[in-house]
Scaffold this active site. Structure first.
Site, PDB file in Angstrom:
ATOM      1  N   GLU A 217      11.445  49.410  -7.003  1.00  0.00           N
ATOM      2  CA  GLU A 217      10.231  48.560  -7.785  1.00  0.00           C
ATOM      3  C   GLU A 217       8.866  48.900  -7.176  1.00  0.00           C
ATOM      4  OE1 GLU A 217       9.503  43.811  -7.957  1.00  0.00           O
ATOM      5  OE2 GLU A 217      11.478  44.555  -8.028  1.00  0.00           O
ATOM      6  N   GLU A 221       0.942  41.785  -8.007  1.00  0.00           N
ATOM      7  CA  GLU A 221       1.004  40.438  -7.991  1.00  0.00           C
ATOM      8  C   GLU A 221      -0.020  39.527  -7.544  1.00  0.00           C
ATOM      9  OE1 GLU A 221       5.451  38.685  -7.474  1.00  0.00           O
ATOM     10  OE2 GLU A 221       4.803  39.930  -5.730  1.00  0.00           O
TER      11      GLU A 221
END
EC number: 3.2.-.-
Length: 422
Positions: A217, A221
């Site tokens: 990943e 964010e």
């Protein structure tokens, strides 16, 4: 934080009857490489829960599923294709746009959950977005082939198209777990770009990430209580290391202002960009773990995800709540009072895969099966990639991949797996 998309978003947004009950067991079954799914619920989701049907498509984790043939092969986005969403009336499509590896360089109230075909679902379909529980779940190979040609993204939760702009709206009404869109195809190295405005308010989290079926990943964010900052992180094979997270300033309010965020990923480095400027660079050579004797670097095909989720939900652990800025005020937050929901707005998405070591192999496969010297974009739409799972506990990398062409990875129904559907 990886909990954002992996544990919260998929459970939202069911109306009329619980769709999840049809392709997941009544009592949740957790899965891991040491505790794989049972035969009756053979597929392990990216959220470490067993199921069947749509769980066996896209993000199905072969390491934790019942056997190697439980998960359907993953539709691939390969060099000479480009996936794009734009908010203008232009219809997104795959575009011929080969790029070699580049060098390093310096509202009116909440929508209902979209699980039934209606006005909202029709608008999403017109933008090449389909509900994730429907994508490739059909006994008809021709219908599945058409889905591969017609849809670039799946959605769950409270996703809609804003009438005035054509933008994608990811909403989180009061006491829900938000919305998620995901690319229907995964790619091995490339650049993903998203132009968007994030959601706001304490405890509300917006995420843009690339994620693979086995836990690689790369993240952006944003915390709704800190609208001048973005966060970045990366993970390998599901090993969560939050010490790698870095913050950097964005320059203008992420809720009020559209910004362009990019993740540029190749075999040697990851670069995060904000509005065309480098915010962070990670080199693969710096990720070597002397204990495991492995590079903790993402190196398996990943799909794009964009989500809004409640990091500050009272159901989360204290660590997640503290990281998200505290508990969400579901009653008095400005967007709840004004619109009944928190929202992020996506204006444009572009994913451009780079050439990789398998590009010639894929082209040879197509030409050999066609018995022709050329291939079309339609031919590329049926390229797939899967994992060779000889040992669940082994580290997976490029050498674990199996590529094929002219494969339609359909699942017959919500109780089937790839093995049962072939």
């Amino acid at each position: 934080m990886r909990i954002s998309i992996l544990q919260l978003v998929p459970v939202v947004g069911y109306i009329g009857f619980a769709l999840g009950e049809l392709y997941k067991p009544k009592n949740s079954i957790s899965c891991s490489p040491n505790n794989p799914c049972p035969a009756e619920w053979p597929c392990c989701s990216p959220y470490n829960e067993c199921g069947a049907g749509p769980i066996c498509v896209g993000g199905c984790n072969v390491r934790s599923s019942f056997d190697e043939e439980s998960c359907a092969p993953i539709p691939a986005l390969v060099a000479s294709q480009k996936l794009e969403f734009v908010s203008t009336p232009k219809v997104p499509k795959f575009i011929v746009n080969y790029q070699p590896k580049p060098p390093i360089r310096e509202g009116n109230g909440p929508n209902k959950a979209n699980t039934k075909v209606g006005v909202v679902e029709g608008e999403l379909n017109s933008k090449r977005i389909i509900h994730y529980a429907k994508f490739l779940v059909t006994p008809d190979s021709k219908e599945a082939e058409k889905m591969l040609e017609d849809f670039d993204f799946t959605h769950s939760g409270y996703t809609s198209i804003e009438a005035s702009s054509g933008n994608i709206v990811l909403a989180m009404p009061k006491k829900t777990t938000g919305s998620l869109i995901t690319s229907t195809r995964s790619f091995l190295y490339g650049k993903a770009s998203v132009r968007m405005k994030t959601a706001r308010s304490r405890g509300v989290v917006t995420a843009f990430d690339l994620t693979s079926a086995i836990g690689d990943e790369i993240d952006f964010e944003w915390l709704g209580g800190d609208l001048m900052t973005a966060q970045s992180n990366y993970y390998s094979q599901g090993h969560l290391d939050y010490t790698r997270m870095q913050r950097f300033p964005v320059g203008a309010d992420t809720w009020a202002t559209y910004h362009t965020y990019e993740i540029d990923w190749d075999p040697d480095r990851i670069i995060w960009y904000v509005d065309g400027k480098i915010a962070r660079t990670v080199l693969k050579k710096d990720t070597w773990d002397p204990i495991s004797k492995e590079y903790r670097y993402p190196q398996t095909p990943m799909r794009l995800e964009i989500a809004v989720w409640p990091g500050g939900s009272e159901t989360n652990g204290p660590g997640t709540i503290n990281w998200a800025g505290g508990l969400i005020d579901w009653e008095n937050s400005p967007d709840i009072i004004e619109k009944g929901q928190f929202t992020a707005h996506v204006e444009q998405i572009t994913v451009t895969p780079y050439q990789n070591k398998f590009t010639e192999q894929v082209q040879f496969c197509i030409k050999a099966k066609k018995k022709a010297p050329t291939f079309s974009q339609k031919d590329l739409s049926r390229v797939v990639v899967s994992y060779n799972r000889q040992d669940r506990l082994n580290h997976h990398d490029e050498g674990s991949l199996k590529w094929d062409c002219f494969v339609t990875p359909k699942i017959n129904d919500w109780l089937s797996s790839w093995k049962r559907s072939k």
